[in-house]
Design a protein around this motif. Structure first.
Motif, PDB file in Angstrom:
ATOM      1  N   LEU A 210      16.146 104.059  35.806  1.00  0.00           N
ATOM      2  CA  LEU A 210      17.384 104.214  35.039  1.00  0.00           C
ATOM      3  C   LEU A 210      17.380 103.318  33.803  1.00  0.00           C
ATOM      4  O   LEU A 210      17.775 103.739  32.710  1.00  0.00           O
ATOM      5  CB  LEU A 210      18.588 103.892  35.925  1.00  0.00           C
ATOM      6  N   ARG A 211      16.932 102.090  33.966  1.00  0.00           N
ATOM      7  CA  ARG A 211      16.904 101.163  32.832  1.00  0.00           C
ATOM      8  C   ARG A 211      16.005 101.680  31.716  1.00  0.00           C
ATOM      9  O   ARG A 211      16.376 101.669  30.542  1.00  0.00           O
ATOM     10  CB  ARG A 211      16.421  99.790  33.293  1.00  0.00           C
TER      11      ARG A 211
ATOM     12  N   ALA B 296      21.915 108.396  27.316  1.00  0.00           N
ATOM     13  CA  ALA B 296      22.930 108.240  26.273  1.00  0.00           C
ATOM     14  C   ALA B 296      22.873 109.317  25.201  1.00  0.00           C
ATOM     15  O   ALA B 296      23.761 109.380  24.338  1.00  0.00           O
ATOM     16  CB  ALA B 296      22.781 106.863  25.626  1.00  0.00           C
TER      17      ALA B 296
ATOM     18  N   GLY C  53      23.533 101.251  37.228  1.00  0.00           N
ATOM     19  CA  GLY C  53      22.420 101.576  36.332  1.00  0.00           C
ATOM     20  C   GLY C  53      22.624 102.846  35.525  1.00  0.00           C
ATOM     21  O   GLY C  53      21.861 103.114  34.596  1.00  0.00           O
ATOM     22  N   GLY C  54      23.620 103.662  35.906  1.00  0.00           N
ATOM     23  CA  GLY C  54      23.921 104.851  35.119  1.00  0.00           C
ATOM     24  C   GLY C  54      23.820 106.167  35.850  1.00  0.00           C
ATOM     25  O   GLY C  54      24.063 107.223  35.258  1.00  0.00           O
TER      26      GLY C  54
ATOM     27  N   CYS D  81      15.161 104.707  31.164  1.00  0.00           N
ATOM     28  CA  CYS D  81      15.591 106.015  30.653  1.00  0.00           C
ATOM     29  C   CYS D  81      17.008 105.957  30.073  1.00  0.00           C
ATOM     30  O   CYS D  81      17.642 106.998  29.888  1.00  0.00           O
ATOM     31  CB  CYS D  81      15.538 107.063  31.772  1.00  0.00           C
ATOM     32  N   SER D  82      17.480 104.758  29.773  1.00  0.00           N
ATOM     33  CA  SER D  82      18.862 104.612  29.305  1.00  0.00           C
ATOM     34  C   SER D  82      19.117 105.386  28.014  1.00  0.00           C
ATOM     35  O   SER D  82      20.201 105.949  27.819  1.00  0.00           O
ATOM     36  CB  SER D  82      19.198 103.132  29.103  1.00  0.00           C
TER      37      SER D  82
END
Length: 280
Positions: A130-131, A138, A164-165, A133-134
């Motif tokens: 997740l980090r 977005a 993490g999103g 692929c932030s």
């Protein structure tokens, strides 16, 4: 493990590996391995999700491009065979990955609409995916959305990936019908949770206090924590092995490591330790 991509149209798992030249691991055309015909040799579309997928979701006119990220090849093969029948389910599996680096590469190359993401992966876990692929999450025009799909129902795992999103979190006990519908809901921007897990998220985000650090628990790896919880719930070694897709010998090794790190003598002490920390 090198894991390839299936872009199957009809969604059935191939019975042999594909080959190609160039391309990212797991991306279309990559020369990595593919799974056999369904989990445990079952023909594609014959597993427990298949009947649900064929009869449950209303998929007419719906389509979702999905990447599967899980370090267990058999599980990926089963999901692909059972929900990836695109003409029936509307779900097209465009890529697979078994660890963090592969996941980032495949997701970046294929730009799926939804990623089914396991929480515990080699290379840093789902939170690390997740980090990294932030920026894709977005993207306003083509956002990549993540749905955690894990055997773990631990509060810290749920909260970690949501922070993490990820747009949702479901456990691997979910039915095929519900998983397909969850994919489409996440694609549309909804949040989706298995019923009891939603409470973890509400409680976590309603509180401004940081959770206390448990130094003893921090000594354990993610896999050791999974084994610890299952042992504390009364599972036999064979049941744990089946649940986590690992061997009985590996379960025994994890239990020995947990007992050593926590300075406990047997599974009864381990159960009391886990219960006192509300990990069961």
């Amino acid at each position: 493990m090198n894991d390839g991509t299936r872009n199957t149209g009809g969604g059935t798992s191939g019975t042999s590996g594909t080959s190609g030249t160039g391309g990212a691991p797991g991306a279309p055309g990559a020369g990595a391995e593919t799974g056999g015909a369904g989990a445990a040799g079952a023909p594609a579309g014959s597993g427990p999700y298949a009947a649900d997928a064929a009869n449950g979701p209303e998929t007419a006119g719906r389509h979702a491009r999905v990447v599967l990220v899980d370090d267990h090849r058999m599980f990926r093969t089963g999901v692909q065979a059972e929900i990836g029948q695109t003409e029936t389910t509307g779900v097209e599996v465009v890529g697979e990955a078994a660890d963090v680096d592969q996941a980032v590469t495949v997701i970046t190359a294929t730009r799926p609409e939804v990623v089914l993401l396991d929480v515990h992966l080699p290379g840093g876990g789902g939170v690390e995916v997740l980090r990294r692929c932030s920026a894709l999450m977005a993207d306003q025009e083509r956002p990549v959305r993540f749905l955690a799909l894990s055997v773990s129902d631990a509060a810290e795992d749920v909260i970690g990936v949501i922070r993490g999103g990820a747009r949702g979190y479901v456990t691997k006990t979910i039915t095929g019908t519900d998983l397909i519908n969850a994919v489409f809901r996440v694609k549309e921007g909804d949040a989706v949770f298995s019923p009891r897990l939603a409470g973890f998220v509400l409680d976590a985000f309603a509180s401004t206090d940081a959770p206390p650090v448990d130094e003893d628990l921090d000594r354990l790896t993610q896999r050791e924590r999974e084994v610890l919880r299952l042992i504390a719930r009364g599972y036999a070694y064979k049941e744990i092995a089946k649940q986590l897709f690992i061997s009985v010998k590996t379960v025994e090794s994890h239990v020995s490591a947990v007992l050593r790190k926590l300075q406990l003598s047997n599974r009864h002490e381990l159960t009391r330790w886990a219960t006192a920390r509300r990990l069961v």
